[in-house]
Design a protein around this motif. Structure first.
Motif, PDB file in Angstrom:
ATOM      1  N   VAL A 140      -5.292  -2.624   3.426  1.00  0.00           N
ATOM      2  CA  VAL A 140      -3.865  -2.936   3.532  1.00  0.00           C
ATOM      3  C   VAL A 140      -3.104  -2.335   2.356  1.00  0.00           C
ATOM      4  O   VAL A 140      -2.049  -1.717   2.523  1.00  0.00           O
ATOM      5  N   SER A 141      -3.656  -2.504   1.162  1.00  0.00           N
ATOM      6  CA  SER A 141      -3.006  -1.950  -0.022  1.00  0.00           C
ATOM      7  C   SER A 141      -3.046  -0.428   0.000  1.00  0.00           C
ATOM      8  O   SER A 141      -2.092   0.242  -0.400  1.00  0.00           O
ATOM      9  N   HIS A 142      -4.160   0.155   0.471  1.00  0.00           N
ATOM     10  CA  HIS A 142      -4.257   1.623   0.542  1.00  0.00           C
ATOM     11  C   HIS A 142      -3.150   2.181   1.439  1.00  0.00           C
ATOM     12  O   HIS A 142      -2.471   3.148   1.076  1.00  0.00           O
ATOM     13  N   VAL A 143      -2.984   1.562   2.606  1.00  0.00           N
ATOM     14  CA  VAL A 143      -1.949   2.026   3.543  1.00  0.00           C
ATOM     15  C   VAL A 143      -0.562   1.874   2.917  1.00  0.00           C
ATOM     16  O   VAL A 143       0.281   2.776   3.008  1.00  0.00           O
ATOM     17  N   ALA A 144      -0.326   0.734   2.284  1.00  0.00           N
ATOM     18  CA  ALA A 144       0.990   0.495   1.682  1.00  0.00           C
ATOM     19  C   ALA A 144       1.286   1.514   0.590  1.00  0.00           C
ATOM     20  O   ALA A 144       2.421   1.998   0.468  1.00  0.00           O
ATOM     21  N   HIS A 145       0.284   1.846  -0.222  1.00  0.00           N
ATOM     22  CA  HIS A 145       0.485   2.861  -1.259  1.00  0.00           C
ATOM     23  C   HIS A 145       0.811   4.215  -0.632  1.00  0.00           C
ATOM     24  O   HIS A 145       1.737   4.907  -1.074  1.00  0.00           O
ATOM     25  N   ARG A 146       0.049   4.605   0.388  1.00  0.00           N
ATOM     26  CA  ARG A 146       0.284   5.910   1.015  1.00  0.00           C
ATOM     27  C   ARG A 146       1.675   5.979   1.632  1.00  0.00           C
ATOM     28  O   ARG A 146       2.376   6.985   1.518  1.00  0.00           O
ATOM     29  N   GLN A 147       2.088   4.902   2.287  1.00  0.00           N
ATOM     30  CA  GLN A 147       3.410   4.879   2.905  1.00  0.00           C
ATOM     31  C   GLN A 147       4.529   4.925   1.867  1.00  0.00           C
ATOM     32  O   GLN A 147       5.660   5.269   2.197  1.00  0.00           O
ATOM     33  N   SER A 148       4.211   4.588   0.636  1.00  0.00           N
ATOM     34  CA  SER A 148       5.206   4.615  -0.444  1.00  0.00           C
ATOM     35  C   SER A 148       5.129   5.899  -1.248  1.00  0.00           C
ATOM     36  O   SER A 148       5.744   6.007  -2.316  1.00  0.00           O
ATOM     37  N   GLY A 149       4.347   6.875  -0.761  1.00  0.00           N
ATOM     38  CA  GLY A 149       4.308   8.183  -1.404  1.00  0.00           C
ATOM     39  C   GLY A 149       3.217   8.385  -2.420  1.00  0.00           C
ATOM     40  O   GLY A 149       3.194   9.406  -3.118  1.00  0.00           O
ATOM     41  N   TYR A 150       2.281   7.454  -2.536  1.00  0.00           N
ATOM     42  CA  TYR A 150       1.180   7.592  -3.491  1.00  0.00           C
ATOM     43  C   TYR A 150       0.019   8.314  -2.828  1.00  0.00           C
ATOM     44  O   TYR A 150      -0.294   8.068  -1.649  1.00  0.00           O
TER      45      TYR A 150
END
Length: 305
Positions: A140-150
């Motif tokens: 969940v955190s991985h997806v959220a980071h990627r969606q935020s440009g990380y």
């Protein structure tokens, strides 16, 4: 979303309601603690609070919160600086130390808005890169980071091996000041009725309390009454509290100021010194007691509550 850990003002839309992102205030402590416990359930309350106090005391860190209104929060992000971070070329870099959003307001742009507030903070400090981390299985955190440009730059597995010996607990646990007082019957009401201390232990001689332990929140003081029965040469010091001061670190010193004022004590109006709200009062024997809490208010500000 969970990190390993381990002013910009932004708005986030959730279920049709605009939530404000702002800097942490001392009055947010209880809500921040609630969310911190949800994010890091494996930590003890004592270590959790110690980490939080360390964060607000840092000059190179900031906490931003998602404000629901009426004293309630919906999320927070802790941002700081680190000298190095995996995959980064510059130094120092901004670093997301903790990132949390309540379940009922997720997937509505709130988490990303918190990250943007943290990134703007780092950008204003001249940082060129932002870094973060997450547990390897926290998709969940991985997806959220990627969606935020990380972008992901590395993965690792950590190991542990017991050496067959138990870690020794710290031997020294607490420093407790002991005040020499002239009249226990005068001092006890000041501490118990005025400061809200709890009498947890006492030594009674001839029906009088001669020594006691007073618990004040997570802190404590001891009082020892002076007496010279049978020793006429002993003289009580003219000013036993002269030059002696004790600093109590609070979650909210201004709240404590209002509490003691409501109980009839004439505490000094809080002011900001060294990034701390400070309110002070002298006990009946002249010992200076200072109650402080971290703040980002300008130096020498005075509390108007």
């Amino acid at each position: 979303m969970r990190n390993d850990r381990r002013r910009p003002k932004a708005n986030a839309l959730t279920f049709g309601k605009i939530l404000e992102i702002r800097r942490y205030r001392t009055s947010d402590w209880d809500e921040w603690l609630r969310m911190n416990r949800a994010l890091f359930p494996g930590l003890t309350l004592e270590s959790d609070e110690a980490e939080m106090r360390a964060t607000v005391a840092r000059s190179d860190a900031q906490v931003f919160v998602l404000d629901r209104g009426e004293g309630r929060l919906a999320g927070y992000v802790e941002v700081g600086e680190r000298s190095i971070a995996d995959g980064c070329e510059s130094s120092p870099v901004g670093y997301i130390e903790a990132w949390y959003v309540d379940p009922d307001v997720r997937r509505s742009g709130n988490g990303r808005a918190l990250l943007e507030a943290a990134e703007d903070w780092a950008r204003q400090r001249g940082r060129a890169e932002m870094a973060s981390d997450a547990l390897i299985d926290n998709e969940v955190s991985h997806v959220a980071h990627r969606q935020s440009g990380y972008e992901e730059v590395d993965r690792q597995v950590t190991y542990r091996k017991s050496l067959g010996t138990e870690a020794k607990a710290a031997n020294i646990r607490q420093a407790v000041p002991m005040f020499l007082v002239s009249d226990m019957d005068r001092s006890l009401p000041f501490y118990v009725d005025g400061l809200g201390a709890r009498l947890t232990n006492k030594w009674v001689v001839d029906g009088r309390i001669r020594w006691c332990w007073l618990q004040i929140g997570e802190s404590a003081v001891m009082l020892q009454e002076f007496w010279s029965e049978g020793q006429p040469e002993r003289q009580y010091p003219a000013a036993p509290g002269a030059g002696v001061s004790i600093n109590f670190i609070c979650a909210d010193a201004c709240l404590y100021y209002r509490d003691v004022k409501s109980r009839g004590l004439d505490a000094r109006r809080p002011f900001v010194g060294n990034a701390m709200w400070v309110t002070s009062i002298a006990d009946p024997d002249g010992y200076e007691l200072h109650f402080e809490s971290p703040t980002d208010a300008p130096e020498e500000s005075e509390y108007d509550g």
